[in-house]
Design a protein around this motif. Structure first.
Motif, mmCIF file in Angstrom:
data_model
loop_
_atom_site.group_PDB
_atom_site.id
_atom_site.type_symbol
_atom_site.label_atom_id
_atom_site.label_comp_id
_atom_site.label_asym_id
_atom_site.label_seq_id
_atom_site.Cartn_x
_atom_site.Cartn_y
_atom_site.Cartn_z
ATOM 1 N N ASN A 27 6.775 2.353 4.793
ATOM 2 C CA ASN A 27 6.468 3.742 4.427
ATOM 3 C C ASN A 27 7.171 4.157 3.135
ATOM 4 O O ASN A 27 7.709 5.261 3.007
ATOM 5 C CB ASN A 27 6.841 4.697 5.570
ATOM 6 C CG ASN A 27 6.071 4.388 6.842
ATOM 7 O OD1 ASN A 27 4.957 3.859 6.794
ATOM 8 N ND2 ASN A 27 6.655 4.696 7.979
ATOM 9 N N GLY A 28 7.169 3.223 2.171
ATOM 10 C CA GLY A 28 7.721 3.502 0.849
ATOM 11 C C GLY A 28 9.211 3.284 0.700
ATOM 12 O O GLY A 28 9.746 3.381 -0.411
ATOM 13 N N THR B 72 -0.408 -4.183 0.758
ATOM 14 C CA THR B 72 -0.092 -3.067 1.652
ATOM 15 C C THR B 72 -0.941 -3.180 2.908
ATOM 16 O O THR B 72 -2.171 -3.220 2.838
ATOM 17 C CB THR B 72 -0.359 -1.719 0.977
ATOM 18 O OG1 THR B 72 0.461 -1.613 -0.192
ATOM 19 C CG2 THR B 72 -0.041 -0.556 1.914
ATOM 20 N N GLU C 187 0.233 7.534 1.527
ATOM 21 C CA GLU C 187 1.401 8.167 2.156
ATOM 22 C C GLU C 187 1.074 8.811 3.506
ATOM 23 O O GLU C 187 1.977 9.126 4.281
ATOM 24 C CB GLU C 187 1.991 9.232 1.225
ATOM 25 C CG GLU C 187 2.636 8.678 -0.045
ATOM 26 C CD GLU C 187 1.620 8.320 -1.128
ATOM 27 O OE1 GLU C 187 0.428 8.692 -0.955
ATOM 28 O OE2 GLU C 187 2.012 7.681 -2.119
ATOM 29 N N ASN D 194 -4.951 7.942 -0.247
ATOM 30 C CA ASN D 194 -3.755 8.710 0.101
ATOM 31 C C ASN D 194 -2.874 7.859 1.023
ATOM 32 O O ASN D 194 -2.736 8.149 2.214
ATOM 33 C CB ASN D 194 -4.156 10.017 0.793
ATOM 34 C CG ASN D 194 -2.952 10.899 1.092
ATOM 35 O OD1 ASN D 194 -1.898 10.768 0.454
ATOM 36 N ND2 ASN D 194 -3.081 11.778 2.071
#
Length: 286
Positions: A116-117, A48, A37, A35
């Protein structure tokens, strides 16, 4: 925008004129997360890096830390919306010979990554490396006579001795509050606990682990003994700084004629900001 980063082993401290001071845990990892996110993260060149989680990296030489680049991109992004960056990174005095590694990593280079994307872009138009501890002298209210700064960090204790504002001696000792936490952890585990080093600070704050004052005094004695091999404390105005000085505040306050700097956690980044303003000019464009 000028961004100052004190790349600590336990916490990373950051300053910019736009957002002020900020700090985050130096923990990080690049393992799979089901997960992602849920975490602060930097995605760069297919990797990442999760920020503020994982284990404490025990690597003493800071430029050898795998996540340094991602952590610096994260730190800069958290304290400014500007994309044109003048970067100053602080290193222990005895690690300054490795400064070229960081300069080559960032100077005149641009980075496209995700925070964060969300897509981010940064260009580093200037990079400099300054010594931890010594830069805190910029915040001394009076630089006349002999001034000794003692900076207690997570892995190191550093000293900088000034005479009438001029640096005359500096040194780094491999002794910091992580060593203190290891001692506390070993005692707690010997009494039936099952703690990891990463647990200790939070458990002390929660009161789960009770620490005898004698342990703090013993550690302070170790610190002073290390320092006394380099300088004579009695001849100087002694000022403590660094996060470790706050951990040891009660013991330090029993020592005659010494002080702890205001905002001790951030004096290095605030002092370094004063230095780079003199070198690069006072402007910070947004």
């Amino acid at each position: 925008m000028k961004v100052i980063i004190d790349y600590g082993n336990y916490n990373i401290k950051v300053f910019s004129k736009e957002k002020g001071t900020f700090q985050f845990s130096s923990k990080s990892h690049t393992n799979f997360e089901p997960n992602p996110e849920a975490f602060e993260r930097v995605e760069f060149e297919g990797i990442t890096t999760f920020i503020g989680v994982g284990d404490i990296n025990q690597e003493f030489v800071k430029v050898n830390k795998e996540s340094m680049q991602a952590q610096i991109l994260y730190a800069v992004s958290k304290v400014t919306t500007d994309t044109n960056i003048e970067l100053c990174v602080l290193l222990p005095i005895n690690q300054l010979p490795q400064k070229k590694v960081i300069i080559d990593m960032f100077d005149l280079k641009s980075f496209r990554f995700k925070l964060n994307g969300k897509d981010k872009y940064l260009f580093f138009r200037k990079v400099c490396i300054l010594p931890e501890c010594a830069v805190s002298s910029e915040l001394l209210p009076n630089k006349d006579g002999l001034n000794l700064i003692i900076d207690i960090g997570s892995r190191t204790t550093q000293i900088a001795l000034y005479k009438d504002g001029h640096l005359t001696k500096n040194a780094t000792e491999k002794l910091g509050v992580i060593n203190l936490y290891e001692e506390i952890m070993n005692r707690a585990n010997a009494a039936g606990g099952s703690y990891e080093l990463e647990d200790i600070e939070d458990q002390i704050k929660r009161g789960t682990i009770k620490v005898d004052e004698a342990i703090y005094k013993s550690f302070m004695h170790q610190v002073l003994n290390k320092i006394k091999t380099k300088v004579t404390l009695n001849n100087s105005k002694v000022t403590f700084t660094g996060g470790g000085s706050l951990v040891l505040r009660d013991v330090i306050n029993t020592i005659p004629n010494v002080e702890i700097m205001d905002n001790a956690v951030f004096t290095n980044v605030l002092g370094a900001y004063e230095v780079v303003k003199k070198v690069w000019g006072d402007g910070d464009t947004l």
